[in-house]
Design an enzyme around this catalytic site. Structure first.
Site, PDB file in Angstrom:
ATOM      1  N   HIS A 219     145.843  52.850  14.056  1.00  0.00           N
ATOM      2  CA  HIS A 219     145.777  52.888  12.815  1.00  0.00           C
ATOM      3  C   HIS A 219     146.572  54.030  12.022  1.00  0.00           C
ATOM      4  O   HIS A 219     146.033  55.234  12.398  1.00  0.00           O
ATOM      5  CB  HIS A 219     144.343  52.852  12.352  1.00  0.00           C
ATOM      6  CG  HIS A 219     143.509  51.767  12.516  1.00  0.00           C
ATOM      7  ND1 HIS A 219     143.043  50.696  11.804  1.00  0.00           N
ATOM      8  CD2 HIS A 219     143.204  51.220  13.945  1.00  0.00           C
ATOM      9  CE1 HIS A 219     142.184  49.839  12.192  1.00  0.00           C
ATOM     10  NE2 HIS A 219     142.482  50.033  13.573  1.00  0.00           N
TER      11      HIS A 219
ATOM     12  N   CYS B 194     146.978  47.249  14.897  1.00  0.00           N
ATOM     13  CA  CYS B 194     145.928  47.022  15.548  1.00  0.00           C
ATOM     14  C   CYS B 194     145.569  45.505  15.632  1.00  0.00           C
ATOM     15  O   CYS B 194     146.336  44.686  16.322  1.00  0.00           O
ATOM     16  CB  CYS B 194     144.701  47.769  14.990  1.00  0.00           C
ATOM     17  SG  CYS B 194     143.278  47.900  16.449  1.00  0.00           S
TER      18      CYS B 194
ATOM     19  N   GLY C 254     141.345  45.025  11.814  1.00  0.00           N
ATOM     20  CA  GLY C 254     140.112  44.295  11.525  1.00  0.00           C
ATOM     21  C   GLY C 254     139.732  43.433  12.727  1.00  0.00           C
ATOM     22  O   GLY C 254     139.578  44.041  13.649  1.00  0.00           O
TER      23      GLY C 254
ATOM     24  N   ARG D 259     143.301  42.401  24.402  1.00  0.00           N
ATOM     25  CA  ARG D 259     142.715  43.123  23.206  1.00  0.00           C
ATOM     26  C   ARG D 259     141.527  43.923  23.520  1.00  0.00           C
ATOM     27  O   ARG D 259     141.174  43.991  24.903  1.00  0.00           O
ATOM     28  CB  ARG D 259     141.903  41.947  22.596  1.00  0.00           C
ATOM     29  CG  ARG D 259     142.657  40.877  21.779  1.00  0.00           C
ATOM     30  CD  ARG D 259     141.891  39.904  21.157  1.00  0.00           C
ATOM     31  NE  ARG D 259     140.936  40.154  20.316  1.00  0.00           N
ATOM     32  CZ  ARG D 259     139.919  39.176  20.170  1.00  0.00           C
ATOM     33  NH1 ARG D 259     139.635  37.976  20.603  1.00  0.00           N
ATOM     34  NH2 ARG D 259     138.888  39.554  19.096  1.00  0.00           N
TER      35      ARG D 259
ATOM     36  N   ILE E  64     141.357  52.560  17.628  1.00  0.00           N
ATOM     37  CA  ILE E  64     139.929  51.978  17.203  1.00  0.00           C
ATOM     38  C   ILE E  64     139.836  50.551  17.683  1.00  0.00           C
ATOM     39  O   ILE E  64     140.474  49.691  17.405  1.00  0.00           O
ATOM     40  CB  ILE E  64     139.712  51.989  15.874  1.00  0.00           C
ATOM     41  CG1 ILE E  64     139.823  53.187  15.302  1.00  0.00           C
ATOM     42  CG2 ILE E  64     138.169  51.434  15.614  1.00  0.00           C
ATOM     43  CD1 ILE E  64     139.657  53.291  13.731  1.00  0.00           C
ATOM     44  N   ARG E  65     139.109  50.653  19.114  1.00  0.00           N
ATOM     45  CA  ARG E  65     139.250  49.124  19.854  1.00  0.00           C
ATOM     46  C   ARG E  65     140.404  48.396  19.875  1.00  0.00           C
ATOM     47  O   ARG E  65     140.863  47.190  19.488  1.00  0.00           O
ATOM     48  CB  ARG E  65     138.045  48.242  19.000  1.00  0.00           C
ATOM     49  CG  ARG E  65     136.571  48.638  19.406  1.00  0.00           C
ATOM     50  CD  ARG E  65     135.648  47.419  19.083  1.00  0.00           C
ATOM     51  NE  ARG E  65     135.802  46.946  17.604  1.00  0.00           N
ATOM     52  CZ  ARG E  65     136.020  45.565  17.494  1.00  0.00           C
ATOM     53  NH1 ARG E  65     136.037  44.744  18.629  1.00  0.00           N
ATOM     54  NH2 ARG E  65     135.970  45.013  16.566  1.00  0.00           N
TER      55      ARG E  65
ATOM     56  N   GLU F 171     146.964  54.432   8.823  1.00  0.00           N
ATOM     57  CA  GLU F 171     146.488  54.669   7.446  1.00  0.00           C
ATOM     58  C   GLU F 171     145.421  55.448   7.302  1.00  0.00           C
ATOM     59  O   GLU F 171     144.800  55.755   6.130  1.00  0.00           O
ATOM     60  CB  GLU F 171     146.076  53.144   6.886  1.00  0.00           C
ATOM     61  CG  GLU F 171     144.756  52.636   7.430  1.00  0.00           C
ATOM     62  CD  GLU F 171     144.861  52.178   8.794  1.00  0.00           C
ATOM     63  OE1 GLU F 171     145.757  52.260   9.426  1.00  0.00           O
ATOM     64  OE2 GLU F 171     143.777  51.351   9.264  1.00  0.00           O
TER      65      GLU F 171
ATOM     66  N   SER G 152     140.709  40.262  14.837  1.00  0.00           N
ATOM     67  CA  SER G 152     141.795  39.057  14.890  1.00  0.00           C
ATOM     68  C   SER G 152     141.532  37.859  14.715  1.00  0.00           C
ATOM     69  O   SER G 152     142.432  36.813  14.268  1.00  0.00           O
ATOM     70  CB  SER G 152     143.053  39.735  16.103  1.00  0.00           C
ATOM     71  OG  SER G 152     142.253  39.695  17.342  1.00  0.00           O
TER      72      SER G 152
HETATM   73  N1  GLN Z   1     139.295  44.738  18.698  1.00  0.00           N
HETATM   74  C1  GLN Z   1     139.852  44.044  17.523  1.00  0.00           C
HETATM   75  C2  GLN Z   1     140.302  42.744  17.598  1.00  0.00           C
HETATM   76  O1  GLN Z   1     140.654  42.371  18.826  1.00  0.00           O
HETATM   77  C3  GLN Z   1     140.892  44.950  16.723  1.00  0.00           C
HETATM   78  C4  GLN Z   1     140.440  46.194  16.302  1.00  0.00           C
HETATM   79  C5  GLN Z   1     141.066  46.741  15.218  1.00  0.00           C
HETATM   80  O2  GLN Z   1     141.916  46.206  14.499  1.00  0.00           O
HETATM   81  N2  GLN Z   1     140.722  48.085  14.950  1.00  0.00           N
HETATM   82  O3  GLN Z   1     140.745  42.049  16.930  1.00  0.00           O
END
Ligand code: GLN
Length: 200
Positions: A180, A84, A52, A115, A144-145, A182, A54
């Site tokens: 991830h 993540c 999500g 991050r 994902i990011r 899931e 952080s």
């Molecule tokens: N980039 C988000 C963060 O720094 C983490 C991305 C994710 O949970 N998919 O919180």
């Protein structure tokens, strides 16, 4: 662990339904809870902190009183699978960002993280991983990011690497993944974690 022990997903924000679906598949509906308050943690022996944002998670952990309760329960032996943004939250150190808008981590897993180090949303990718303890084909991991783990402490065990960086680690009952697990339909990581938490 009694059969009444529950698995929970921290449901303040992020990828909650996907993790819940995997847990329900493995344990059944009656053993899975969405955790939104301190009270919801009562019988939880295994907690997932999903991906999500952080910084948002960090704020909501304080607002709900869950920060101190999670810390207390982990010392009592509750397992955590943090993915993540979740990994960023359980780390001991998060590199400062230029914006200065940084989460305050829980300090449960001795890693330092940076991050968004694999690029932006459009740079998201999948990669097959060899994951310690998983038999059969490599695990397809979605980044994902994703944060990068820059450094791991002595008590941290590395479970999987991607291009020489640790992407899955464990320190006793606290597990952290930069990706991830899931969304691939593969339930093996959740199963391994739940087994370690003696949920089966
Ligand atoms: N980039 C988000 C963060 O720094 C983490 C991305 C994710 O949970 N998919 O919180």
């Amino acid at each position: 662990m009694p059969r009444t022990a529950l698995a929970g997903v921290l449901a303040l924000q992020g990828d909650v339904p996907e993790h819940k679906a995997v847990l329900v598949e493995l344990l059944g509906q009656e053993r899975v809870v969405a955790v939104r308050s301190k009270e919801d943690l009562a019988n939880v022996a295994a907690l997932i902190i999903p991906g999500g944002e952080s910084t948002t998670f960090s704020r909501l952990l304080d607002a709900t009183g869950l920060r101190s309760e999670v810390l207390h329960r982990v010392k009592d032996g509750m397992g955590i699978l943090a993915t993540c943004a979740g990994l960023i939250l359980v780390a001991t150190q998060v590199e400062r960002s230029r914006s200065g808008n940084d989460p305050k981590p829980l300090g449960l897993l001795d890693v330092s993280v940076r991050r968004n180090d694999y690029g932006r949303q459009v740079d998201s990718f999948e990669a097959p991983l060899e994951f310690e303890g998983l038999k059969g084909e490599p695990l397809m991991a979605s980044f994902i990011r994703a944060p990068r783990i820059l450094k791991v402490g002595k008590q941290v065990h590395v479970l999987a690497l991607y291009e020489d960086s640790p992407v899955a680690v464990r320190q006793e009952n606290v597990w952290g993944l930069t990706f991830h697990p899931e969304i691939s339909g593969d339930t093996r990581v959740h199963r391994l974690f739940l087994q370690a938490c003696k949920m089966f």
